[in-house]
Design a protein around this motif. Structure first.
Motif, PDB file in Angstrom:
ATOM      1  N   GLU A  57       0.859  -1.176   0.000  1.00  0.00           N
ATOM      2  CA  GLU A  57       0.000   0.000   0.000  1.00  0.00           C
ATOM      3  C   GLU A  57       0.896   1.227   0.000  1.00  0.00           C
ATOM      4  OE1 GLU A  57      -2.629   2.055   3.306  1.00  0.00           O
ATOM      5  OE2 GLU A  57      -3.578   0.210   2.568  1.00  0.00           O
ATOM      6  N   MET A  58       0.592   2.164  -0.877  1.00  0.00           N
ATOM      7  CA  MET A  58       1.348   3.411  -0.975  1.00  0.00           C
ATOM      8  C   MET A  58       0.375   4.567  -0.823  1.00  0.00           C
ATOM      9  SD  MET A  58       3.713   2.528  -4.277  1.00  0.00           S
ATOM     10  CE  MET A  58       2.441   1.642  -5.166  1.00  0.00           C
ATOM     11  N   ARG A  59       0.740   5.521   0.000  1.00  0.00           N
ATOM     12  CA  ARG A  59      -0.074   6.714   0.192  1.00  0.00           C
ATOM     13  C   ARG A  59       0.856   7.916   0.131  1.00  0.00           C
ATOM     14  NH1 ARG A  59      -1.085   9.097   4.899  1.00  0.00           N
ATOM     15  NH2 ARG A  59      -0.480   7.239   6.028  1.00  0.00           N
ATOM     16  N   THR A  60       0.501   8.897  -0.680  1.00  0.00           N
ATOM     17  CA  THR A  60       1.345  10.069  -0.856  1.00  0.00           C
ATOM     18  C   THR A  60       0.631  11.311  -0.353  1.00  0.00           C
ATOM     19  OG1 THR A  60       2.315   9.073  -2.829  1.00  0.00           O
ATOM     20  CG2 THR A  60       2.643  11.420  -2.539  1.00  0.00           C
ATOM     21  N   GLU A  61       1.346  12.109   0.412  1.00  0.00           N
ATOM     22  CA  GLU A  61       0.859  13.411   0.867  1.00  0.00           C
ATOM     23  C   GLU A  61       1.900  14.438   0.441  1.00  0.00           C
ATOM     24  OE1 GLU A  61       0.725  13.009   5.076  1.00  0.00           O
ATOM     25  OE2 GLU A  61      -1.076  11.780   5.048  1.00  0.00           O
ATOM     26  N   HIS A  62       1.444  15.607   0.069  1.00  0.00           N
ATOM     27  CA  HIS A  62       2.429  16.622  -0.294  1.00  0.00           C
ATOM     28  C   HIS A  62       1.871  18.017  -0.144  1.00  0.00           C
ATOM     29  CE1 HIS A  62       0.385  16.633  -4.234  1.00  0.00           C
ATOM     30  NE2 HIS A  62       0.513  15.333  -4.176  1.00  0.00           N
ATOM     31  N   ASN A  63       2.792  18.938   0.060  1.00  0.00           N
ATOM     32  CA  ASN A  63       2.507  20.354   0.008  1.00  0.00           C
ATOM     33  C   ASN A  63       3.653  20.973  -0.778  1.00  0.00           C
ATOM     34  OD1 ASN A  63       4.670  20.787   1.818  1.00  0.00           O
ATOM     35  ND2 ASN A  63       3.323  20.684   3.592  1.00  0.00           N
ATOM     36  N   LEU A  64       3.779  22.274  -0.769  1.00  0.00           N
ATOM     37  CA  LEU A  64       4.821  22.911  -1.578  1.00  0.00           C
ATOM     38  C   LEU A  64       6.228  22.603  -1.096  1.00  0.00           C
ATOM     39  CD1 LEU A  64       3.166  26.386  -2.182  1.00  0.00           C
ATOM     40  CD2 LEU A  64       3.318  24.445  -3.750  1.00  0.00           C
ATOM     41  N   GLU A  65       6.392  22.337   0.180  1.00  0.00           N
ATOM     42  CA  GLU A  65       7.725  22.121   0.747  1.00  0.00           C
ATOM     43  C   GLU A  65       8.145  20.657   0.773  1.00  0.00           C
ATOM     44  OE1 GLU A  65       9.948  24.495   1.991  1.00  0.00           O
ATOM     45  OE2 GLU A  65       8.586  25.883   0.998  1.00  0.00           O
ATOM     46  N   ARG A  66       7.189  19.761   0.951  1.00  0.00           N
ATOM     47  CA  ARG A  66       7.540  18.388   1.297  1.00  0.00           C
ATOM     48  C   ARG A  66       6.542  17.395   0.717  1.00  0.00           C
ATOM     49  NH1 ARG A  66      10.163  16.280   5.808  1.00  0.00           N
ATOM     50  NH2 ARG A  66       9.225  14.400   6.603  1.00  0.00           N
ATOM     51  N   ALA A  67       7.067  16.283   0.219  1.00  0.00           N
ATOM     52  CA  ALA A  67       6.232  15.157  -0.206  1.00  0.00           C
ATOM     53  C   ALA A  67       6.602  13.970   0.672  1.00  0.00           C
ATOM     54  CB  ALA A  67       6.467  14.826  -1.677  1.00  0.00           C
ATOM     55  N   VAL A  68       5.599  13.245   1.115  1.00  0.00           N
ATOM     56  CA  VAL A  68       5.818  12.071   1.943  1.00  0.00           C
ATOM     57  C   VAL A  68       5.127  10.881   1.279  1.00  0.00           C
ATOM     58  CG1 VAL A  68       5.520  11.003   4.211  1.00  0.00           C
ATOM     59  CG2 VAL A  68       5.845  13.478   4.038  1.00  0.00           C
ATOM     60  N   VAL A  69       5.899   9.825   1.034  1.00  0.00           N
ATOM     61  CA  VAL A  69       5.344   8.593   0.485  1.00  0.00           C
ATOM     62  C   VAL A  69       5.358   7.568   1.617  1.00  0.00           C
ATOM     63  CG1 VAL A  69       5.586   6.764  -1.245  1.00  0.00           C
ATOM     64  CG2 VAL A  69       6.178   9.139  -1.836  1.00  0.00           C
ATOM     65  N   HIS A  70       4.170   7.177   2.065  1.00  0.00           N
ATOM     66  CA  HIS A  70       4.012   6.179   3.127  1.00  0.00           C
ATOM     67  C   HIS A  70       3.872   4.810   2.482  1.00  0.00           C
ATOM     68  CE1 HIS A  70       3.169   9.279   6.177  1.00  0.00           C
ATOM     69  NE2 HIS A  70       2.508   9.886   5.210  1.00  0.00           N
ATOM     70  N   LEU A  71       4.653   3.856   2.954  1.00  0.00           N
ATOM     71  CA  LEU A  71       4.630   2.503   2.399  1.00  0.00           C
ATOM     72  C   LEU A  71       4.288   1.497   3.487  1.00  0.00           C
ATOM     73  CD1 LEU A  71       7.968   2.698   0.369  1.00  0.00           C
ATOM     74  CD2 LEU A  71       5.640   3.155  -0.444  1.00  0.00           C
ATOM     75  N   SER A  72       3.497   0.501   3.117  1.00  0.00           N
ATOM     76  CA  SER A  72       3.129  -0.543   4.057  1.00  0.00           C
ATOM     77  C   SER A  72       2.995  -1.853   3.295  1.00  0.00           C
ATOM     78  CB  SER A  72       1.802  -0.197   4.728  1.00  0.00           C
ATOM     79  OG  SER A  72       1.379  -1.236   5.573  1.00  0.00           O
TER      80      SER A  72
END
Length: 132
Positions: free
Chosen positions: A22-37
């Motif tokens: 499972e991959m979930r991505t969150e982002h804003n202008l400064e930072r992107a976070v890819v959560h993996l499970s």
């Protein structure tokens, strides 16, 4: 979520499910976070590379890979992380990885811990988590 404050999320999280990962991505202008499970293997490594590419399209200053919940990763997953490292450098973003026990051990065994700013350190073998 991640232990790192990302500020207000400007875009909704995207959820991608593939067999075993499972991959979930969150982002804003400064930072992107890819959560993996789950498990990273040849069947889903291409999707993972695509998730990293998508996260970097907005050219964030930082890409963080939260892999604390990854329970298996083989060389195809390591290759995907190397891809994320290369693409981050191309767009001028920094990269960090938060590995779980399995990925931490894989990075250590392959001598790649120094390629990824992580939460793991080069500890003696006796302190490494058992994988299996």
């Amino acid at each position: 979520m991640s232990r790192y404050p990302a500020g207000p999320i400007r875009a909704p999280a995207q959820l991608v499910e593939t067999p075993l990962l499972e991959m979930r991505t969150e982002h804003n202008l400064e930072r992107a976070v890819v959560h993996l499970s789950g498990e990273i293997d040849p069947d889903n490594a291409d999707n993972l590379r695509a998730a990293f590419d998508e996260a970097l399209t907005a050219r964030p200053r930082h890409l963080h890979v939260d892999a604390a919940a990854v329970s298996f990763c083989d060389s195809s997953g390591l290759h995907a992380l190397l891809h994320a490292r290369e693409r981050s450098a191309e767009v001028g973003a920094t990269l960090s990885v938060e590995p779980g026990d399995y990925l931490e051990r894989l990075l250590w065994l392959t001598g790649t811990t120094k390629l990824f700013p992580t939460t793991c350190a080069d500890a003696p073998t006796a302190q490494r988590p058992a994988v299996g």
